[in-house]
Design a protein around this motif. Structure first.
Motif, PDB file in Angstrom:
ATOM      1  N   UNK A 166       0.824  -1.204   0.000  1.00  0.00           N
ATOM      2  CA  UNK A 166       0.000   0.000   0.000  1.00  0.00           C
ATOM      3  C   UNK A 166       0.864   1.261   0.000  1.00  0.00           C
ATOM      4  N   UNK A 167       0.413   2.235  -0.767  1.00  0.00           N
ATOM      5  CA  UNK A 167       0.992   3.577  -0.727  1.00  0.00           C
ATOM      6  C   UNK A 167      -0.141   4.577  -0.523  1.00  0.00           C
ATOM      7  N   UNK A 189       4.830  11.089  -1.201  1.00  0.00           N
ATOM      8  CA  UNK A 189       5.669  12.279  -0.966  1.00  0.00           C
ATOM      9  C   UNK A 189       7.008  11.910  -0.334  1.00  0.00           C
ATOM     10  N   UNK A 190       6.977  10.901   0.507  1.00  0.00           N
ATOM     11  CA  UNK A 190       8.168  10.543   1.275  1.00  0.00           C
ATOM     12  C   UNK A 190       8.801   9.231   0.804  1.00  0.00           C
ATOM     13  N   UNK A 225      -0.738  -0.869  -4.491  1.00  0.00           N
ATOM     14  CA  UNK A 225      -2.066  -0.267  -4.455  1.00  0.00           C
ATOM     15  C   UNK A 225      -1.921   1.135  -3.883  1.00  0.00           C
ATOM     16  N   UNK A 226      -2.176   2.121  -4.716  1.00  0.00           N
ATOM     17  CA  UNK A 226      -2.092   3.520  -4.287  1.00  0.00           C
ATOM     18  C   UNK A 226      -3.454   3.966  -3.787  1.00  0.00           C
ATOM     19  N   UNK A 227      -3.548   4.185  -2.478  1.00  0.00           N
ATOM     20  CA  UNK A 227      -4.763   4.711  -1.861  1.00  0.00           C
ATOM     21  C   UNK A 227      -4.647   6.226  -1.877  1.00  0.00           C
ATOM     22  N   UNK A 245       4.707   8.920  -8.744  1.00  0.00           N
ATOM     23  CA  UNK A 245       5.611   8.255  -7.802  1.00  0.00           C
ATOM     24  C   UNK A 245       5.158   6.814  -7.586  1.00  0.00           C
ATOM     25  N   UNK A 246       3.851   6.632  -7.382  1.00  0.00           N
ATOM     26  CA  UNK A 246       3.326   5.284  -7.146  1.00  0.00           C
ATOM     27  C   UNK A 246       3.509   4.393  -8.367  1.00  0.00           C
TER      28      UNK A 246
END
Length: 203
Positions: free
Chosen positions: A120-121, A127-128, A157-159, A170-171
């Motif tokens: 998960x992101x 950002x970090x 999985x970008x939440x 980024x994701x």
């Protein structure tokens, strides 16, 4: 009859939620809420969260705060955080972790099994990403180590809390670098928003 002002509430939250809590506070006009955060790095040392929360609550009580809310889920503490909060009479976010309450508990329950191999992101982690993953794991110098650290994952999985193309990039780039499938879920603030909104009913 004049409506009573909401009781002042201190939210002691994970630093990973700071931007999101402030955004909800502004959007809903929750001026009675004050925010303080514990270091975001504790996300990776959940064993340290209960003691840090205990100390923060004691400090807040000494400063005169009667109403306190924990901007944490269980976050890997195995119930230890709940023991601290119960001792102080403080409530927290429902759920096992922020990845659950961002999606909403019901929705998370429906996908939990399928997401067992998901990395998960969130907006914060996008950002970090360099500070929390690339540099500490040495991937900026040795990208070949990615398989060692992420070999058991099957997808990123970008939440997404906001619709920000730079964060999604980024994701997507992370998924490509790690050789994983990619999925975006537009969650917004999930259960965080109604949880903070309920604090306004205190008087």
């Amino acid at each position: 009859m004049q409506r009573a002002e909401p009781e002042k509430v201190l939210v002691i939250a994970c630093g990973m939620l700071a931007r999101e809590i402030l955004a909800v506070k502004e959007r809903l006009g929750l001026d009675h809420i004050t925010l303080t955060c514990l270091p975001a790095e504790l996300h990776y040392r959940p064993d340290r969260i209960p003691d840090a929360m205990d100390a923060a609550i004691k400090t807040a009580r000494a400063q005169g705060y009667a109403a306190i809310f924990a901007g944490y889920a269980d976050c890997g503490t195995g119930g230890m955080l709940d023991r601290v909060l119960e001792r102080h009479g403080v409530e927290r976010m429902d759920g096992p972790h922020c990845f659950a309450f961002y999606q909403g508990e019901a929705r998370f329950a429906a996908v939990e099994e399928a997401d067992m191999t998901a990395f998960y992101m969130t907006d914060f982690l996008c950002r970090q990403f360099d500070a929390f993953f690339m540099k500490p794991l040495g991937l900026d110098r040795h990208p070949e180590l990615a398989q060692d650290f992420f070999g058991n994952y099957e997808k990123v999985v970008y939440l997404a809390q906001t619709d920000d193309p730079s964060l999604e990039k980024v994701a997507r780039d992370a998924a490509e670098m790690l050789g994983l499938a990619y999925e975006k879920r537009m969650t917004g603030y999930g259960d965080l928003e109604p949880a903070l909104a309920r604090l306004s009913t205190r008087s």
